[in-house]
Design an enzyme around this catalytic site. Structure first.
Site, PDB file in Angstrom:
ATOM      1  N   HIS A  63       0.840  -1.208   0.000  1.00  0.00           N
ATOM      2  CA  HIS A  63       0.000   0.000   0.000  1.00  0.00           C
ATOM      3  C   HIS A  63       0.867   1.247   0.000  1.00  0.00           C
ATOM      4  CE1 HIS A  63       0.134   1.389   4.278  1.00  0.00           C
ATOM      5  NE2 HIS A  63       0.221   0.122   4.602  1.00  0.00           N
ATOM      6  N   ASP A 169       5.670   2.954   7.211  1.00  0.00           N
ATOM      7  CA  ASP A 169       4.405   2.279   6.887  1.00  0.00           C
ATOM      8  C   ASP A 169       3.643   3.124   5.865  1.00  0.00           C
ATOM      9  OD1 ASP A 169       2.131   0.772   6.828  1.00  0.00           O
ATOM     10  OD2 ASP A 169       1.495   1.234   8.861  1.00  0.00           O
ATOM     11  N   GLU A 199      -5.256   1.633   1.933  1.00  0.00           N
ATOM     12  CA  GLU A 199      -5.142   0.494   2.864  1.00  0.00           C
ATOM     13  C   GLU A 199      -5.449   0.918   4.291  1.00  0.00           C
ATOM     14  OE1 GLU A 199      -3.140  -2.278   5.735  1.00  0.00           O
ATOM     15  OE2 GLU A 199      -2.832  -0.159   5.448  1.00  0.00           O
ATOM     16  N   GLU A 200      -4.974   2.110   4.643  1.00  0.00           N
ATOM     17  CA  GLU A 200      -5.061   2.534   6.041  1.00  0.00           C
ATOM     18  C   GLU A 200      -6.496   2.826   6.499  1.00  0.00           C
ATOM     19  OE1 GLU A 200      -2.778   2.183   8.069  1.00  0.00           O
ATOM     20  OE2 GLU A 200      -0.831   2.490   7.123  1.00  0.00           O
ATOM     21  N   ASP A 222       4.171  -5.295   3.849  1.00  0.00           N
ATOM     22  CA  ASP A 222       3.737  -4.203   4.725  1.00  0.00           C
ATOM     23  C   ASP A 222       4.616  -4.210   5.968  1.00  0.00           C
ATOM     24  OD1 ASP A 222       2.224  -2.126   5.836  1.00  0.00           O
ATOM     25  OD2 ASP A 222       0.307  -3.125   5.497  1.00  0.00           O
ATOM     26  N   HIS A 311       2.828   3.943  13.118  1.00  0.00           N
ATOM     27  CA  HIS A 311       1.750   4.940  13.190  1.00  0.00           C
ATOM     28  C   HIS A 311       2.057   6.046  14.202  1.00  0.00           C
ATOM     29  CE1 HIS A 311      -1.674   2.606  10.992  1.00  0.00           C
ATOM     30  NE2 HIS A 311      -0.501   2.459  10.413  1.00  0.00           N
TER      31      HIS A 311
HETATM   32 ZN   LIG Z   1       0.707  -0.579   6.569  1.00  0.00          ZN
END
Ligand SMILES: [Zn+2]
Length: 337
Positions: A63, A169, A199-200, A222, A311
């Site tokens: 992603h 990420d 994706e998120e 990922d 994140h």
């Molecule tokens: Zn990810």
């Protein structure tokens, strides 16, 4: 093989959140065009790079969206309230610089009376973005509801090869996939490298791509969490560590990987001499789940790059793990499925 860190740095310059991935898609396209036969974008914004083969279809998504923020309203004094795009850790947000899609910079602030440690995983209404505006009309010249932002920070590489950056990420996964593509000499498989959108916010792009491509097997790349940092909620029940190689996912909370794919990836790693880890992620999900549940079901698995503080503005990965992931993806792509 492409230089991983240089490729990552080029991608991160264009980082934008879910739903507006066009800028990073353009950068990826420039690298990918030398390594595939056909490149196209679908309606949801996936960038699909096909390298034709006579055999079965193998879909490999990474992603390209990153987490971020979307302005929801501007208050009377010119401070911007926002919604999360993807999952955030609220404790890491106050004091963090951000960059809006139009280049305007700001910094996240927190209402004076708020106890940040009590905030849940998503930004509460107590947080705002300060762009230094003197008034509401001043702010409105730059930002309207719907304008998106991402973290603003340069990647740093440490002496031992760790990379600290908000965009690991999954721009690290995208860079690893491009590195893998640059290594492929010949494959019987019909290869679809998918730089997926959204994706998120629920693996939306990969679902659309898998339904259109109808792959025989899917292998996503990922980031995954590690168990080697006190910051991680699941550090006592997760075995993955930085620096011990890419991880072959067995399970996360969205996906129990199909055993034939896990076995296939292990065999590819062992035959290529790539050190790997076994990943059981207690919470979290990836594009693997979207592929697995497309059509009548697709055999699916995931190659993961271990990361700390995922994140947050300070994600940490190890370059050697990302290179190991790239080598494993290249080996898998070139092994007949
Ligand atoms: Zn990810």
């Amino acid at each position: 093989m492409l230089d991983f860190f240089e490729t990552f740095k080029a991608l991160k310059e264009a980082a934008l959140p879910s739903g507006i991935e066009g800028a990073q898609a353009e950068v990826i396209k420039k690298y990918a065009k030398d390594f595939c036969d056909e490149i196209y974008t679908d309606r949801i914004g996936n960038l699909i790079c096909r390298k034709r083969g006579e055999g079965k279809k193998l879909m490999m998504p990474a992603h390209m969206d990153v987490i971020g923020f979307m302005a929801t309203c501007i208050d009377e004094r010119g401070f911007i309230r926002f919604a999360a795009v993807g999952g955030h850790r609220a404790y890491a947000l106050p004091g963090t610089p951000v960059r809006f899609e139009n280049g305007v910079c700001g910094c996240i602030g927190c209402d004076n009376e708020t106890d940040v440690s009590s905030l849940s995983d998503v930004p509460a209404t107590d947080l705002y973005i300060d762009i230094g505006a003197a008034s509401k009309s001043d702010a409105e010249e730059h930002i309207t509801p719907g304008t998106c932002a991402v973290f603003a920070a340069a990647p740093e590489k440490t002496a031992d090869g760790s990379i600290i950056t908000p965009y690991a990420d999954n721009l690290a996964g995208c860079a690893a996939l491009l590195c893998a593509m640059s290594e492929i000499k010949f494959s019987q498989n019909d290869l679809y490298f998918v730089f997926s959108a959204q994706e998120e916010v629920g693996c939306r792009g990969a679902k659309v791509a898998a339904n259109a491509i109808r792959p025989d097997m899917g292998i996503a790349v990922d980031l995954t969490l590690t168990g080697d940092s006190p910051a991680e909620r699941d550090n006592k029940r997760m075995a993955v560590s930085l620096g011990l190689g890419p991880a072959i996912k067995i399970r996360d909370s969205s996906l129990i990987c199909d055993r034939p794919v896990v076995d296939f990836l292990r065999k590819c790693a062992e035959e290529s001499g790539i050190k790997y880890q076994n990943e059981v992620l207690p919470a979290g999900g990836t594009d693997g789940s979207a592929m697995q549940r497309s059509q009548g079901g697709v055999l699916s698995g995931v190659v993961s790059i271990p990361g700390r503080n995922i994140h947050t503005p300070g994600e940490i990965i190890r370059e050697s793990d990302a290179l190991g992931a790239a080598r494993l993806l290249a080996a898998a792509a070139q092994t007949e499925i």
